[in-house]
Design a protein around this motif. Structure first.
Motif, PDB file in Angstrom:
ATOM      1  N   ILE A 137     -28.050 -60.478   7.016  1.00  0.00           N
ATOM      2  CA  ILE A 137     -27.047 -61.401   6.455  1.00  0.00           C
ATOM      3  C   ILE A 137     -25.838 -60.612   5.963  1.00  0.00           C
ATOM      4  N   ARG A 138     -26.122 -59.493   5.282  1.00  0.00           N
ATOM      5  CA  ARG A 138     -25.053 -58.648   4.756  1.00  0.00           C
ATOM      6  C   ARG A 138     -24.184 -58.121   5.891  1.00  0.00           C
ATOM      7  N   SER A 139     -24.857 -57.627   6.952  1.00  0.00           N
ATOM      8  CA  SER A 139     -24.128 -57.063   8.094  1.00  0.00           C
ATOM      9  C   SER A 139     -23.305 -58.139   8.789  1.00  0.00           C
ATOM     10  N   PHE A 140     -23.871 -59.341   8.866  1.00  0.00           N
ATOM     11  CA  PHE A 140     -23.148 -60.443   9.502  1.00  0.00           C
ATOM     12  C   PHE A 140     -21.841 -60.712   8.755  1.00  0.00           C
ATOM     13  N   PHE A 141     -21.934 -60.831   7.430  1.00  0.00           N
ATOM     14  CA  PHE A 141     -20.737 -61.130   6.653  1.00  0.00           C
ATOM     15  C   PHE A 141     -19.744 -59.973   6.679  1.00  0.00           C
ATOM     16  N   LYS A 142     -20.288 -58.740   6.718  1.00  0.00           N
ATOM     17  CA  LYS A 142     -19.407 -57.574   6.749  1.00  0.00           C
ATOM     18  C   LYS A 142     -18.607 -57.579   8.057  1.00  0.00           C
ATOM     19  N   LEU A 158     -18.034 -60.140   9.973  1.00  0.00           N
ATOM     20  CA  LEU A 158     -17.134 -61.294   9.935  1.00  0.00           C
ATOM     21  C   LEU A 158     -15.855 -60.958   9.173  1.00  0.00           C
ATOM     22  N   ARG A 159     -16.033 -60.261   8.048  1.00  0.00           N
ATOM     23  CA  ARG A 159     -14.867 -59.908   7.230  1.00  0.00           C
ATOM     24  C   ARG A 159     -13.932 -58.969   7.964  1.00  0.00           C
ATOM     25  N   VAL A 160     -14.525 -57.972   8.671  1.00  0.00           N
ATOM     26  CA  VAL A 160     -13.702 -56.991   9.386  1.00  0.00           C
ATOM     27  C   VAL A 160     -12.947 -57.676  10.520  1.00  0.00           C
ATOM     28  N   GLN A 166     -13.903 -60.213  -6.597  1.00  0.00           N
ATOM     29  CA  GLN A 166     -13.650 -60.737  -5.262  1.00  0.00           C
ATOM     30  C   GLN A 166     -13.498 -59.632  -4.216  1.00  0.00           C
ATOM     31  N   TYR A 167     -13.499 -60.070  -2.955  1.00  0.00           N
ATOM     32  CA  TYR A 167     -13.060 -59.218  -1.848  1.00  0.00           C
ATOM     33  C   TYR A 167     -11.825 -59.912  -1.284  1.00  0.00           C
ATOM     34  N   LYS A 168     -10.859 -59.111  -0.850  1.00  0.00           N
ATOM     35  CA  LYS A 168      -9.629 -59.691  -0.295  1.00  0.00           C
ATOM     36  C   LYS A 168      -9.907 -60.589   0.901  1.00  0.00           C
ATOM     37  N   THR A 169     -10.801 -60.160   1.778  1.00  0.00           N
ATOM     38  CA  THR A 169     -10.980 -60.882   3.045  1.00  0.00           C
ATOM     39  C   THR A 169     -12.235 -61.754   3.075  1.00  0.00           C
ATOM     40  N   CYS A 170     -12.771 -62.069   1.919  1.00  0.00           N
ATOM     41  CA  CYS A 170     -13.927 -62.964   1.867  1.00  0.00           C
ATOM     42  C   CYS A 170     -13.412 -64.411   1.860  1.00  0.00           C
ATOM     43  N   PRO A 171     -13.840 -65.241   2.814  1.00  0.00           N
ATOM     44  CA  PRO A 171     -13.331 -66.613   2.878  1.00  0.00           C
ATOM     45  C   PRO A 171     -13.672 -67.448   1.642  1.00  0.00           C
ATOM     46  N   PHE A 172     -14.823 -67.158   1.015  1.00  0.00           N
ATOM     47  CA  PHE A 172     -15.199 -67.888  -0.198  1.00  0.00           C
ATOM     48  C   PHE A 172     -14.262 -67.508  -1.355  1.00  0.00           C
ATOM     49  N   CYS A 173     -13.876 -66.228  -1.382  1.00  0.00           N
ATOM     50  CA  CYS A 173     -12.939 -65.768  -2.423  1.00  0.00           C
ATOM     51  C   CYS A 173     -11.566 -66.383  -2.189  1.00  0.00           C
ATOM     52  N   ASN A 197     -15.597 -51.644 -10.598  1.00  0.00           N
ATOM     53  CA  ASN A 197     -15.655 -53.121 -10.556  1.00  0.00           C
ATOM     54  C   ASN A 197     -16.984 -53.609  -9.999  1.00  0.00           C
ATOM     55  N   ARG A 198     -17.412 -52.990  -8.905  1.00  0.00           N
ATOM     56  CA  ARG A 198     -18.674 -53.423  -8.273  1.00  0.00           C
ATOM     57  C   ARG A 198     -19.853 -53.169  -9.215  1.00  0.00           C
ATOM     58  N   GLU A 199     -19.795 -52.041  -9.900  1.00  0.00           N
ATOM     59  CA  GLU A 199     -20.869 -51.696 -10.830  1.00  0.00           C
ATOM     60  C   GLU A 199     -20.883 -52.667 -12.025  1.00  0.00           C
ATOM     61  N   LEU A 211     -25.822 -59.433  -9.650  1.00  0.00           N
ATOM     62  CA  LEU A 211     -25.720 -59.392  -8.191  1.00  0.00           C
ATOM     63  C   LEU A 211     -24.374 -58.802  -7.773  1.00  0.00           C
ATOM     64  N   ALA A 212     -24.374 -58.011  -6.718  1.00  0.00           N
ATOM     65  CA  ALA A 212     -23.111 -57.525  -6.149  1.00  0.00           C
ATOM     66  C   ALA A 212     -22.670 -58.539  -5.106  1.00  0.00           C
ATOM     67  N   LYS A 213     -22.325 -59.718  -5.575  1.00  0.00           N
ATOM     68  CA  LYS A 213     -21.949 -60.810  -4.678  1.00  0.00           C
ATOM     69  C   LYS A 213     -20.646 -61.430  -5.182  1.00  0.00           C
ATOM     70  N   VAL A 214     -19.793 -61.816  -4.256  1.00  0.00           N
ATOM     71  CA  VAL A 214     -18.517 -62.423  -4.637  1.00  0.00           C
ATOM     72  C   VAL A 214     -18.342 -63.757  -3.927  1.00  0.00           C
ATOM     73  N   PRO A 215     -17.513 -64.655  -4.443  1.00  0.00           N
ATOM     74  CA  PRO A 215     -16.756 -64.525  -5.673  1.00  0.00           C
ATOM     75  C   PRO A 215     -17.649 -64.715  -6.896  1.00  0.00           C
ATOM     76  N   CYS A 216     -17.207 -64.102  -7.996  1.00  0.00           N
ATOM     77  CA  CYS A 216     -17.901 -64.293  -9.272  1.00  0.00           C
ATOM     78  C   CYS A 216     -16.842 -64.348 -10.374  1.00  0.00           C
ATOM     79  N   TYR A 244     -21.354 -67.408 -10.361  1.00  0.00           N
ATOM     80  CA  TYR A 244     -21.296 -67.128  -8.922  1.00  0.00           C
ATOM     81  C   TYR A 244     -21.124 -68.437  -8.161  1.00  0.00           C
ATOM     82  N   ASP A 245     -20.687 -68.307  -6.914  1.00  0.00           N
ATOM     83  CA  ASP A 245     -20.577 -69.403  -5.936  1.00  0.00           C
ATOM     84  C   ASP A 245     -19.202 -70.084  -6.012  1.00  0.00           C
ATOM     85  N   SER A 246     -18.533 -70.070  -4.879  1.00  0.00           N
ATOM     86  CA  SER A 246     -17.154 -70.593  -4.820  1.00  0.00           C
ATOM     87  C   SER A 246     -17.075 -72.064  -5.231  1.00  0.00           C
ATOM     88  N   ASP A 247     -18.063 -72.869  -4.839  1.00  0.00           N
ATOM     89  CA  ASP A 247     -18.014 -74.294  -5.203  1.00  0.00           C
ATOM     90  C   ASP A 247     -18.150 -74.480  -6.715  1.00  0.00           C
TER      91      ASP A 247
END
Ligand code: GSH
Length: 137
Positions: A5-10, A12-14, A53-60, A85-87, A95-100, A114-117
Protein backbone atom coordinates in the motif's frame (compact mmCIF):
# COMPACT_ATOMS: atom_id res chain seq x y z
CA UNK A 1 0.50 -5.72 2.60
CA UNK A 2 1.34 -2.47 4.40
CA UNK A 3 4.50 -2.25 2.29
CA UNK A 4 2.49 -2.73 -0.91
CA UNK A 5 0.00 0.00 0.00
CA UNK A 6 2.84 2.34 0.93
CA UNK A 7 4.68 1.64 -2.34
CA UNK A 8 1.48 2.14 -4.32
CA UNK A 9 0.89 5.58 -2.83
CA UNK A 10 4.56 6.50 -3.17
CA UNK A 11 4.52 5.61 -6.88
CA UNK A 12 1.25 7.42 -7.33
CA UNK A 13 2.71 10.54 -5.73
CA UNK A 14 5.83 10.47 -7.91
CA UNK A 15 3.90 9.86 -11.14
CA UNK A 16 0.94 12.08 -10.41
CA UNK A 17 2.76 14.68 -8.28
CA UNK A 18 3.19 17.33 -10.98
CA UNK A 19 -0.40 16.78 -12.16
CA UNK A 20 -1.71 17.17 -8.60
CA UNK A 21 0.26 20.40 -8.10
CA UNK A 22 -0.95 21.79 -11.42
CA UNK A 23 -4.56 20.87 -10.62
CA UNK A 24 -4.24 22.55 -7.23
CA UNK A 25 -2.87 25.69 -8.82
CA UNK A 26 -5.58 25.82 -11.46
CA UNK A 27 -8.47 25.07 -9.14
CA UNK A 28 -7.74 27.40 -6.26
CA UNK A 29 -11.07 28.11 -4.60
CA UNK A 30 -12.23 31.58 -3.73
CA UNK A 31 -11.51 32.45 -0.12
CA UNK A 32 -14.09 33.64 2.36
CA UNK A 33 -13.86 37.31 3.26
CA UNK A 34 -14.67 38.03 6.87
CA UNK A 35 -15.04 41.26 8.71
CA UNK A 36 -11.57 42.39 9.77
CA UNK A 37 -12.00 41.61 13.46
CA UNK A 38 -13.46 38.19 12.64
CA UNK A 39 -10.48 37.39 10.40
CA UNK A 40 -8.06 38.56 13.09
CA UNK A 41 -9.75 36.17 15.52
CA UNK A 42 -9.56 33.32 12.98
CA UNK A 43 -5.86 34.10 12.28
CA UNK A 44 -5.18 33.94 16.01
CA UNK A 45 -6.98 30.59 16.37
CA UNK A 46 -5.01 29.20 13.44
CA UNK A 47 -1.77 29.80 15.34
CA UNK A 48 -2.65 26.76 17.45
CA UNK A 49 -3.13 24.52 14.40
CA UNK A 50 -0.55 22.85 12.15
CA UNK A 51 -1.07 20.63 9.13
CA UNK A 52 1.41 17.81 8.64
CA UNK A 53 1.38 17.05 4.95
CA UNK A 54 3.11 16.02 1.75
CA UNK A 55 3.06 18.47 -1.14
CA UNK A 56 1.91 15.90 -3.69
CA UNK A 57 -0.51 13.89 -1.56
CA UNK A 58 -4.02 14.23 -3.04
CA UNK A 59 -5.63 13.96 0.41
CA UNK A 60 -3.41 16.81 1.65
CA UNK A 61 -4.35 18.85 -1.41
CA UNK A 62 -8.01 18.42 -0.50
CA UNK A 63 -7.31 19.82 2.98
CA UNK A 64 -5.20 22.69 1.61
CA UNK A 65 -8.03 23.65 -0.76
CA UNK A 66 -10.46 23.71 2.18
CA UNK A 67 -8.02 25.89 4.11
CA UNK A 68 -8.00 28.32 1.17
CA UNK A 69 -11.79 28.20 0.85
CA UNK A 70 -12.11 29.08 4.54
CA UNK A 71 -9.22 31.62 4.49
CA UNK A 72 -7.25 29.81 7.18
CA UNK A 73 -3.56 30.66 7.54
CA UNK A 74 -2.63 27.29 9.06
CA UNK A 75 1.04 26.38 9.24
CA UNK A 76 2.00 23.54 6.88
CA UNK A 77 4.73 21.16 7.87
CA UNK A 78 6.23 18.82 5.29
CA UNK A 79 6.49 15.35 6.80
CA UNK A 80 7.51 13.42 3.70
CA UNK A 81 11.23 13.11 4.33
CA UNK A 82 12.67 11.57 7.48
CA UNK A 83 13.40 14.47 9.80
CA UNK A 84 12.02 16.60 12.61
CA UNK A 85 8.49 17.02 11.23
CA UNK A 86 8.01 13.34 10.43
CA UNK A 87 9.38 12.34 13.81
CA UNK A 88 7.12 14.86 15.61
CA UNK A 89 4.14 13.44 13.72
CA UNK A 90 5.06 9.85 14.55
CA UNK A 91 5.76 10.65 18.22
CA UNK A 92 2.76 12.92 18.74
CA UNK A 93 0.08 11.32 16.61
CA UNK A 94 1.31 7.75 16.61
CA UNK A 95 1.39 7.35 12.82
CA UNK A 96 3.60 8.70 10.03
CA UNK A 97 0.52 9.33 7.93
CA UNK A 98 -0.74 12.51 6.30
CA UNK A 99 -2.71 14.69 6.30
CA UNK A 100 -2.77 15.18 10.05
CA UNK A 101 -3.96 18.31 11.83
CA UNK A 102 -2.31 19.08 15.16
CA UNK A 103 -4.73 20.98 17.38
CA UNK A 104 -3.22 22.53 20.47
CA UNK A 105 -5.48 23.84 23.22
CA UNK A 106 -4.94 26.76 25.60
CA UNK A 107 -3.37 24.46 28.20
CA UNK A 108 -0.81 23.32 25.62
CA UNK A 109 -2.04 19.77 25.11
CA UNK A 110 -2.42 18.54 21.57
CA UNK A 111 -4.87 16.42 19.67
CA UNK A 112 -3.74 14.82 16.40
CA UNK A 113 -6.52 14.54 13.85
CA UNK A 114 -5.90 12.17 10.93
CA UNK A 115 -7.95 11.68 7.74
CA UNK A 116 -8.74 14.36 5.17
CA UNK A 117 -12.52 14.00 5.56
CA UNK A 118 -12.35 14.38 9.34
CA UNK A 119 -9.99 17.35 9.06
CA UNK A 120 -12.13 19.20 6.51
CA UNK A 121 -15.26 18.50 8.58
CA UNK A 122 -13.49 19.84 11.68
CA UNK A 123 -12.34 23.00 9.87
CA UNK A 124 -15.78 23.62 8.41
CA UNK A 125 -17.47 23.06 11.76
CA UNK A 126 -15.12 25.45 13.51
CA UNK A 127 -14.56 28.17 10.90
CA UNK A 128 -17.37 28.22 8.31
CA UNK A 129 -19.17 30.72 10.45
CA UNK A 130 -21.76 33.38 9.82
CA UNK A 131 -19.36 36.31 10.15
CA UNK A 132 -18.46 35.87 6.51
CA UNK A 133 -19.35 38.85 4.35
CA UNK A 134 -18.43 37.69 0.82
CA UNK A 135 -16.01 35.62 -1.23
CA UNK A 136 -12.94 36.83 -3.11
CA UNK A 137 -11.95 35.53 -6.53
N1 GSH B 1 -8.01 8.11 3.97
C1 GSH B 1 -6.85 8.91 4.28
C2 GSH B 1 -5.70 8.51 3.36
C3 GSH B 1 -4.39 9.18 3.72
C4 GSH B 1 -3.20 8.51 3.04
O1 GSH B 1 -3.27 7.40 2.53
N2 GSH B 1 -2.07 9.20 3.06
C5 GSH B 1 -0.86 8.67 2.52
C6 GSH B 1 -0.17 9.73 1.66
S1 GSH B 1 -1.04 10.05 0.15
C7 GSH B 1 0.10 8.35 3.66
O2 GSH B 1 0.28 9.12 4.57
N3 GSH B 1 0.71 7.16 3.63
C8 GSH B 1 1.70 6.76 4.60
C9 GSH B 1 3.10 6.99 4.18
O3 GSH B 1 3.35 7.61 3.14
O4 GSH B 1 4.00 6.58 4.91
C10 GSH B 1 -7.21 10.40 4.15
O5 GSH B 1 -8.22 10.72 3.49
O6 GSH B 1 -6.52 11.24 4.75
Amino acid sequence: MKFLIRSFFKTLRVVLGPVILLKERLSRPAGLVRAQDAQISVDKQCESLALYQYKTCPFCMKVRQEMRRLSLPIQRLDAQAEGLNREALRQGGGLAKVPCLKITDAAGSSQWLYDSDKITAYLRGRFADSSVSSVQA
